[in-house]
Write an enzyme that holds these catalytic residues in place. Structure first.
Site, PDB file in Angstrom:
ATOM      1  CG  LEU A  11     -17.446  22.818  49.289  1.00 52.15           C
ATOM      2  CD1 LEU A  11     -17.123  23.975  50.661  1.00 52.15           C
ATOM      3  CD2 LEU A  11     -18.717  22.114  49.877  1.00 52.15           C
ATOM      4  CB  ALA A  12     -20.453  23.653  43.061  1.00 56.28           C
ATOM      5  CB  ALA A  13     -22.879  26.846  47.340  1.00 52.73           C
ATOM      6  NE  ARG A  18     -13.108  39.735  42.962  1.00 48.94           N
ATOM      7  CZ  ARG A  18     -12.188  39.162  43.486  1.00 48.94           C
ATOM      8  NH1 ARG A  18     -11.869  38.219  44.226  1.00 48.94           N
ATOM      9  NH2 ARG A  18     -10.758  39.539  42.836  1.00 48.94           N
ATOM     10  N   GLY A 144      -5.980  31.412  54.713  1.00 48.18           N
ATOM     11  CA  GLY A 144      -5.835  30.990  56.044  1.00 48.18           C
ATOM     12  C   GLY A 144      -4.486  30.414  56.241  1.00 48.18           C
ATOM     13  CG  ASN A 173      -6.877  25.745  53.919  1.00 41.44           C
ATOM     14  OD1 ASN A 173      -6.691  24.958  53.282  1.00 41.44           O
ATOM     15  ND2 ASN A 173      -7.923  26.235  54.394  1.00 41.44           N
ATOM     16  NE  ARG A 319     -20.109  23.830  11.393  1.00 40.38           N
ATOM     17  CZ  ARG A 319     -21.344  23.840  10.606  1.00 40.38           C
ATOM     18  NH1 ARG A 319     -21.154  24.247   9.431  1.00 40.38           N
ATOM     19  NH2 ARG A 319     -22.440  23.886  11.367  1.00 40.38           N
ATOM     20  CG  ASN A 372     -26.237  21.300   3.956  1.00 39.35           C
ATOM     21  OD1 ASN A 372     -25.983  22.277   3.602  1.00 39.35           O
ATOM     22  ND2 ASN A 372     -25.683  21.076   5.302  1.00 39.35           N
ATOM     23  NE  ARG A 426     -20.180  22.086 -18.810  1.00 37.07           N
ATOM     24  CZ  ARG A 426     -19.172  21.670 -18.950  1.00 37.07           C
ATOM     25  NH1 ARG A 426     -18.732  21.355 -17.610  1.00 37.07           N
ATOM     26  NH2 ARG A 426     -18.578  20.947 -19.968  1.00 37.07           N
TER      27      ARG A 426
HETATM   28  C1  UD1 Z   1     -11.158  29.362  52.061  1.00 37.94           C
HETATM   29  C2  UD1 Z   1     -10.427  28.727  53.536  1.00 37.94           C
HETATM   30  C3  UD1 Z   1      -8.947  29.492  53.616  1.00 37.94           C
HETATM   31  C4  UD1 Z   1      -8.159  29.203  52.343  1.00 37.94           C
HETATM   32  C5  UD1 Z   1      -9.090  29.602  51.014  1.00 37.94           C
HETATM   33  C6  UD1 Z   1      -8.239  28.817  50.021  1.00 37.94           C
HETATM   34  C7  UD1 Z   1     -12.241  28.560  54.940  1.00 37.94           C
HETATM   35  C8  UD1 Z   1     -12.956  29.198  56.291  1.00 37.94           C
HETATM   36  N1  UD1 Z   1     -11.385  29.269  54.601  1.00 37.94           N
HETATM   37  O1  UD1 Z   1     -11.444  30.999  52.306  1.00 37.94           O
HETATM   38  O2  UD1 Z   1      -8.366  29.069  54.788  1.00 37.94           O
HETATM   39  O3  UD1 Z   1      -6.831  29.897  52.304  1.00 37.94           O
HETATM   40  O4  UD1 Z   1     -10.420  29.107  51.187  1.00 37.94           O
HETATM   41  O5  UD1 Z   1      -8.843  29.519  48.714  1.00 37.94           O
HETATM   42  O6  UD1 Z   1     -12.677  27.427  54.620  1.00 37.94           O
HETATM   43  N2  UD1 Z   1     -18.482  28.186  49.872  1.00 37.94           N
HETATM   44  C9  UD1 Z   1     -19.831  27.480  49.909  1.00 37.94           C
HETATM   45  N3  UD1 Z   1     -20.667  28.141  50.916  1.00 37.94           N
HETATM   46  C10 UD1 Z   1     -20.360  28.913  52.006  1.00 37.94           C
HETATM   47  C11 UD1 Z   1     -19.073  29.437  51.749  1.00 37.94           C
HETATM   48  C12 UD1 Z   1     -18.301  29.119  50.608  1.00 37.94           C
HETATM   49  O7  UD1 Z   1     -20.046  26.704  49.208  1.00 37.94           O
HETATM   50  O8  UD1 Z   1     -21.303  29.237  52.626  1.00 37.94           O
HETATM   51  C13 UD1 Z   1     -17.627  27.432  48.917  1.00 37.94           C
HETATM   52  C14 UD1 Z   1     -17.248  28.527  47.993  1.00 37.94           C
HETATM   53  O9  UD1 Z   1     -17.980  28.728  46.828  1.00 37.94           O
HETATM   54  C15 UD1 Z   1     -15.943  28.275  47.499  1.00 37.94           C
HETATM   55  C16 UD1 Z   1     -15.182  27.702  48.863  1.00 37.94           C
HETATM   56  O10 UD1 Z   1     -16.442  27.285  49.409  1.00 37.94           O
HETATM   57  O11 UD1 Z   1     -15.641  27.160  46.336  1.00 37.94           O
HETATM   58  C17 UD1 Z   1     -14.359  28.553  49.509  1.00 37.94           C
HETATM   59  O12 UD1 Z   1     -15.086  29.711  50.023  1.00 37.94           O
HETATM   60  P1  UD1 Z   1     -14.495  31.254  49.997  1.00 37.94           P
HETATM   61  O13 UD1 Z   1     -15.580  32.199  50.472  1.00 37.94           O
HETATM   62  O14 UD1 Z   1     -13.901  31.611  49.001  1.00 37.94           O
HETATM   63  O15 UD1 Z   1     -13.412  31.033  51.212  1.00 37.94           O
HETATM   64  P2  UD1 Z   1     -12.052  31.816  51.484  1.00 37.94           P
HETATM   65  O16 UD1 Z   1     -12.660  32.937  52.050  1.00 37.94           O
HETATM   66  O17 UD1 Z   1     -11.359  32.143  50.112  1.00 37.94           O
END
Ligand code: UD1
Ligand code: MG
Length: 451
Positions: A11-13, A18, A144, A173, A319, A372, A426
């Site tokens: 998941l990289a969305a 921040r 969580g 979690n 380099r 160079n 020279r």
């Molecule tokens: C999530 C967990 C939480 C855990 C914590 C650990 C869930 C519901 N909660 O919470 O239990 O303790 O991570 O760090 O999973 N993301 C998406 N799309 C979305 C939402 C999130 O790609 O719609 C990605 C975010 O970019 C991120 C990850 O999922 O990489 C976690 O999302 P984030 O919003 O940080 O979840 P937490 O509330 O931290």
């Protein structure tokens, strides 16, 4: 046993607001590799046979980086941020292909280790439907909580939805999850969004599995494995942890470091055994150092290959494209770029060697410059085996110095020099006998005149 297939969903969305940066969060580097690259390498090392990277709607740069690291990666877009389960379901097509294991990993946790992911996979191989990485942070706020009953993981309660009693639970979690690939899609599709954030929580997979009589387990991991990066301060903390790991690995591999805490490595730095690194050395990306080489203090190396027993610095800069052969030497204030110093060649002080070759055992005197660049293009300089370039010479490229040739100090060399010859470029020295004492007496006379 036949190898289990594994799909990794990364998941990289994330928006990463921040970070206060124009660069997407997962493209920030630690140890000169992006957060995303670290995670992709870990899932690869944990045996993922397929990989889906879920990116945000305008994340072309993230997609490009994912493809650079894993050329076969499938890139899917989550158009709306509706929660972690919704994000994983963006990989629906891949999930439907049916894998033995599915790993879900957040792209902003670069310290996740392959061993940890393998432990989660092992829990699935062992019959669990869901395996969750649990850890015990100093402050559990925001995470969580893992609800364990009679040794079984029965649910994960998000902080915002938890009761006071549930918030007192310390086991949290970490965000890493493995799912039984055969049932993963059906399980994820049952997840709803009736919760405090109206999000589709991936974590609900645990309670749903239990409802279906399936087993969920918590696998305890180290905090570093799940250390997320949300701010520049956390990026720096993560860098510190990673540097510590890289130094430790180098020491264990037989590298000598007098003050390892002052040496900065890249994720891809390759150091052979019996390499010595003095304090305060920085390794940028793409450096390989062969056995017995010494890197003296305050050297900065990027894209360089240092041969067996070679010596670098103090205060040297290498380099990209810099290569040193066996026993070659560069000393203080020498810069090497896209140039080879062959076996035993030396440039001991104050030199710029760019775009060229210095043959075996040739000597480059102090203050030598390879000129160079002509303002628009770069040209090559070739110094033959055993040649001697006198101090403070300018070699104006393109130019070739033949084997064994001598260049007189202070020369500006604009034409090729044949092997075994002497080149002087020279002004000839002029001597005027008695000139200085005549000057002094003239000055003395002038002073008397003025009284
Ligand atoms: C999530 C967990 C939480 C855990 C914590 C650990 C869930 C519901 N909660 O919470 O239990 O303790 O991570 O760090 O999973 N993301 C998406 N799309 C979305 C939402 C999130 O790609 O719609 C990605 C975010 O970019 C991120 C990850 O999922 O990489 C976690 O999302 P984030 O919003 O940080 O979840 P937490 O509330 O931290
Ligand atoms: Mg988070």
């Amino acid at each position: 046993m036949t190898e289990r297939t594994c799909l990794a969903v990364v998941l990289a969305a994330g928006e990463g607001t921040r970070m206060r940066s124009g660069v997407p969060k997962v493209l920030h580097p630690v140890a000169n590799e992006t957060l995303l690259a670290h995670v992709l390498r870990a899932v690869g090392a944990a045996g993922a046979s397929a990989c889906v990277v879920v990116v945000g709607p305008d994340h072309d740069a993230v997609a490009k980086e994912a493809a650079r690291i894993v050329p076969g990666a499938e890139i899917v877009r989550q158009m709306q941020r509706l929660g972690t389960a919704h994000a994983v379901l963006a990989a629906r097509d891949a999930l439907a292909r049916g894998f033995d294991d599915v790993l879900v990993v957040f792209a902003d946790t670069p310290l996740v280790r392959a061993e940890t992911l393998s432990r989660l996979r092992a829990a699935i191989a062992d019959g669990a439907a869901v395996a969750v990485a649990g850890f015990t942070p100093a402050d559990p706020t925001g995470y969580g909580r893992l609800i364990i009953d009679d040794g079984r993981l029965v649910a994960i309660r998000e902080h915002n939805d938890a009761t006071e009693a549930e918030r007192a639970i310390r086991l949290c979690n970490g965000g890493l999850m493995a799912l039984d690939g055969r049932g993963a899609l059906a399980l994820l599709e049952r997840i709803g969004n009736a919760n405090a954030k109206s999000e589709f929580y991936l974590t609900d997979a645990v309670a749903l599995a239990n409802q279906s009589g399936l087993r969920a387990v918590a696998v305890e991991v180290e905090e570093d494995d799940v250390r997320g990066v949300n701010t520049k301060a956390q990026l720096a903390e993560t860098e510190a942890v990673l540097q510590q790991r890289l130094r430790q690995a180098a020491l264990e591999a037989g590298v000598t470091m007098i003050a390892p805490e002052t040496v900065f490595l890249s994720a891809d730095t390759k150091l052979a055994r019996d390499v010595t690194i003095e304090p305060y050395v920085v390794f940028g990306p793409g450096v390989t150092v062969e056995s017995g080489a010494i890197i003296h203090s305050f050297s900065h190396l990027t894209g360089a290959h240092i041969g067996e027993g070679a010596e670098v610095g103090p205060f040297a800069r290498m380099r990209p494209g810099a290569r040193m052969g066996k026993g070659a030497k560069i000393g203080n204030f020498v810069e090497l770029k896209a140039a080879v110093l062959e076996d035993g060649a030396k440039a001991n002080h104050l030199a710029y060697i760019g775009d060229g070759r210095v043959g075996e055992h040739a000597n480059i005197g102090a203050g030598t410059i390879f000129c160079n660049y002509d303002g628009s293009a770069k040209h090559r300089t070739d110094v033959g085996k055993g040649a001697f370039v006198g101090s403070n010479s300018a070699l104006v490229a393109p130019v070739t110095i033949g084997e064994g040739a001598y260049i007189g100090s202070g020369s500006v060399i604009t034409e090729d020099v044949p092997a075994d010859s002497l080149a002087l470029g020279r002004v000839r020295q002029v001597i005027k006998e008695g000139w200085a004492s005549r000057l002094r007496s003239l000055k003395a006379a002038g002073k008397k005149d003025r009284g």
